[in-house]
Design a protein around this motif. Structure first.
Motif, mmCIF file in Angstrom:
data_model
loop_
_atom_site.group_PDB
_atom_site.id
_atom_site.type_symbol
_atom_site.label_atom_id
_atom_site.label_comp_id
_atom_site.label_asym_id
_atom_site.label_seq_id
_atom_site.Cartn_x
_atom_site.Cartn_y
_atom_site.Cartn_z
ATOM 1 N N VAL A 91 8.485 25.058 -0.462
ATOM 2 C CA VAL A 91 7.072 24.991 -0.107
ATOM 3 C C VAL A 91 6.413 26.315 -0.491
ATOM 4 C CG1 VAL A 91 7.358 25.854 2.250
ATOM 5 C CG2 VAL A 91 5.469 24.327 1.741
ATOM 6 N N ARG A 92 5.146 26.237 -0.813
ATOM 7 C CA ARG A 92 4.342 27.441 -1.028
ATOM 8 C C ARG A 92 3.309 27.485 0.088
ATOM 9 N NH1 ARG A 92 3.828 29.632 -6.960
ATOM 10 N NH2 ARG A 92 5.849 28.972 -7.708
ATOM 11 N N SER A 93 3.243 28.616 0.735
ATOM 12 C CA SER A 93 2.299 28.828 1.824
ATOM 13 C C SER A 93 1.475 30.064 1.500
ATOM 14 C CB SER A 93 3.045 29.024 3.143
ATOM 15 O OG SER A 93 3.835 27.896 3.436
ATOM 16 N N ILE A 94 0.426 30.288 2.266
ATOM 17 C CA ILE A 94 -0.370 31.506 2.087
ATOM 18 C C ILE A 94 -0.517 32.216 3.429
ATOM 19 C CG2 ILE A 94 -1.635 30.878 -0.003
ATOM 20 C CD1 ILE A 94 -3.954 29.937 1.724
ATOM 21 N N LEU A 95 -0.520 33.526 3.363
ATOM 22 C CA LEU A 95 -0.773 34.356 4.529
ATOM 23 C C LEU A 95 -2.214 34.830 4.427
ATOM 24 C CD1 LEU A 95 0.359 35.853 7.036
ATOM 25 C CD2 LEU A 95 0.851 37.764 5.503
ATOM 26 N N VAL A 96 -3.007 34.537 5.455
ATOM 27 C CA VAL A 96 -4.430 34.875 5.407
ATOM 28 C C VAL A 96 -4.830 35.718 6.612
ATOM 29 C CG1 VAL A 96 -5.038 32.797 4.115
ATOM 30 C CG2 VAL A 96 -5.166 32.760 6.600
ATOM 31 N N ALA A 97 -5.880 36.507 6.404
ATOM 32 C CA ALA A 97 -6.553 37.207 7.498
ATOM 33 C C ALA A 97 -7.749 36.340 7.871
ATOM 34 C CB ALA A 97 -7.011 38.586 7.053
ATOM 35 N N ARG A 98 -7.843 35.979 9.143
ATOM 36 C CA ARG A 98 -8.901 35.085 9.623
ATOM 37 C C ARG A 98 -9.700 35.798 10.701
ATOM 38 N NH1 ARG A 98 -6.751 29.384 11.023
ATOM 39 N NH2 ARG A 98 -6.911 29.234 8.769
ATOM 40 N N LEU A 127 -3.765 37.112 11.869
ATOM 41 C CA LEU A 127 -2.959 36.718 10.720
ATOM 42 C C LEU A 127 -2.519 35.279 10.933
ATOM 43 C CD1 LEU A 127 -2.666 39.077 8.859
ATOM 44 C CD2 LEU A 127 -0.268 39.224 9.439
ATOM 45 N N VAL A 128 -2.680 34.461 9.898
ATOM 46 C CA VAL A 128 -2.325 33.046 9.992
ATOM 47 C C VAL A 128 -1.552 32.649 8.741
ATOM 48 C CG1 VAL A 128 -3.239 30.692 10.136
ATOM 49 C CG2 VAL A 128 -4.392 32.543 11.353
ATOM 50 N N VAL A 129 -0.464 31.906 8.940
ATOM 51 C CA VAL A 129 0.283 31.336 7.823
ATOM 52 C C VAL A 129 -0.190 29.895 7.664
ATOM 53 C CG1 VAL A 129 2.539 30.646 6.953
ATOM 54 C CG2 VAL A 129 2.301 32.783 8.222
ATOM 55 N N ILE A 130 -0.728 29.569 6.490
ATOM 56 C CA ILE A 130 -1.131 28.194 6.198
ATOM 57 C C ILE A 130 -0.004 27.564 5.392
ATOM 58 C CG2 ILE A 130 -2.830 26.688 5.110
ATOM 59 C CD1 ILE A 130 -4.915 28.885 5.583
ATOM 60 N N GLN A 131 0.656 26.607 6.014
ATOM 61 C CA GLN A 131 1.830 25.968 5.427
ATOM 62 C C GLN A 131 1.417 24.980 4.348
ATOM 63 O OE1 GLN A 131 4.783 26.931 6.737
ATOM 64 N NE2 GLN A 131 6.148 25.622 5.592
ATOM 65 N N GLY A 132 2.092 25.056 3.214
ATOM 66 C CA GLY A 132 1.860 24.108 2.134
ATOM 67 C C GLY A 132 2.694 22.854 2.334
ATOM 68 N N VAL A 133 2.674 21.984 1.352
ATOM 69 C CA VAL A 133 3.427 20.733 1.397
ATOM 70 C C VAL A 133 4.695 20.902 0.560
ATOM 71 C CG1 VAL A 133 3.379 18.278 0.823
ATOM 72 C CG2 VAL A 133 1.319 19.411 1.683
ATOM 73 N N ALA A 134 5.840 20.537 1.152
ATOM 74 C CA ALA A 134 7.108 20.626 0.434
ATOM 75 C C ALA A 134 7.103 19.642 -0.727
ATOM 76 C CB ALA A 134 8.263 20.333 1.382
ATOM 77 N N SER A 135 7.534 20.139 -1.889
ATOM 78 C CA SER A 135 7.511 19.314 -3.092
ATOM 79 C C SER A 135 8.439 19.924 -4.127
ATOM 80 C CB SER A 135 6.080 19.253 -3.639
ATOM 81 O OG SER A 135 6.044 18.728 -4.939
ATOM 82 N N ALA A 136 8.838 19.126 -5.129
ATOM 83 C CA ALA A 136 9.648 19.653 -6.229
ATOM 84 C C ALA A 136 8.856 20.694 -7.019
ATOM 85 C CB ALA A 136 10.103 18.521 -7.130
ATOM 86 N N THR A 137 7.539 20.510 -7.113
ATOM 87 C CA THR A 137 6.639 21.476 -7.757
ATOM 88 C C THR A 137 5.514 21.805 -6.765
ATOM 89 O OG1 THR A 137 5.395 19.682 -8.752
ATOM 90 C CG2 THR A 137 7.134 20.664 -10.092
ATOM 91 N N PRO A 138 5.779 22.677 -5.800
ATOM 92 C CA PRO A 138 4.790 22.928 -4.736
ATOM 93 C C PRO A 138 3.567 23.697 -5.230
ATOM 94 C CG PRO A 138 6.630 24.425 -4.522
ATOM 95 C CD PRO A 138 6.981 23.475 -5.634
ATOM 96 N N PRO A 141 -1.622 25.785 -0.516
ATOM 97 C CA PRO A 141 -2.622 25.016 0.236
ATOM 98 C C PRO A 141 -3.998 25.667 0.127
ATOM 99 C CG PRO A 141 -1.354 26.380 1.720
ATOM 100 C CD PRO A 141 -0.741 26.546 0.356
ATOM 101 N N ALA A 142 -5.010 24.942 0.515
ATOM 102 C CA ALA A 142 -6.370 25.486 0.543
ATOM 103 C C ALA A 142 -6.531 26.347 1.789
ATOM 104 C CB ALA A 142 -7.384 24.354 0.552
ATOM 105 N N LYS A 143 -7.332 27.391 1.664
ATOM 106 C CA LYS A 143 -7.613 28.232 2.820
ATOM 107 C C LYS A 143 -8.804 27.674 3.582
ATOM 108 C CE LYS A 143 -10.637 31.458 0.456
ATOM 109 N NZ LYS A 143 -10.988 32.840 0.266
#
Length: 179
Positions: A91-98, A127-138, A141-143
């Protein structure tokens, strides 16, 4: 000598409604936000360097500005926890400042004695981790609105700690990159 009633109803003498004062205050805040948005769009201005211990991500004190001009200022280390995906795909996730608005000092509304309002409102950053969707080609996610991306995260199933190669700083929002 002015009485309490004179102060509570001062705006009646000047034909100014309480809502007019609220609207004026909001317009002043929006003016500053608009200038920030026009100058920087969404960007880390200083600090907010990311590190990890296990799956706990931390960011150093710093300053950022969100896409709506919200200024995110933090004077302490903030942290958030990422989780590994289940299954067999990464999965690809993003770490954001909110931005986080904190209401302080509750008082009785001067014009309505049975209603409580906050006298002060301070702006903090979380600080928030926005979890992406697990996939073969992840994909990332949108912020959310007003988020500022600090780093992309590459997480595989069963992962228990972050290595240097798990951070993707190409997606980090910085001055000049987005404008």
């Amino acid at each position: 000598m002015a009485t309490a009633q004179d102060f509570l109803y001062w705006y009646r003498r000047y034909k100014v409604r309480a809502q007019d004062m609220t609207d004026f205050q909001q317009a002043m805040a929006n003016q500053a936000r608009g200038l920030g948005e026009g100058a920087y769009q969404s960007a880390v201005l200083t600090g907010l360097e990311v590190s990890a211990v296990g799956m706990v991500l931390s960011a150093t004190p710093g300053v950022c500005v969100g896409p709506s001009g919200y200024l995110g200022v933090t004077t302490s280390i903030k942290s958030a926890t990422a989780t590994a995906p289940t299954g067999s795909f990464p999965v690809r996730s993003i770490l954001v400042a909110r931005p986080l608005l904190v209401n302080n000092t509750p008082i009785t509304r001067p014009t309505s004695p049975f209603e409580t309002v906050s006298l002060k409102q301070t702006q903090d950053t979380q600080l928030v981790v926005i979890q992406g969707v697990a996939s073969a080609t992840p994909d990332y996610p949108a912020k959310a609105a007003n988020d500022v991306i600090l780093a992309g995260l590459k997480i595989v199933p069963g992962q228990t700690t972050f290595a240097t190669e798990d951070f993707d700083y190409e997606v980090r929002e910085t001055v000049g990159k987005n404008g």
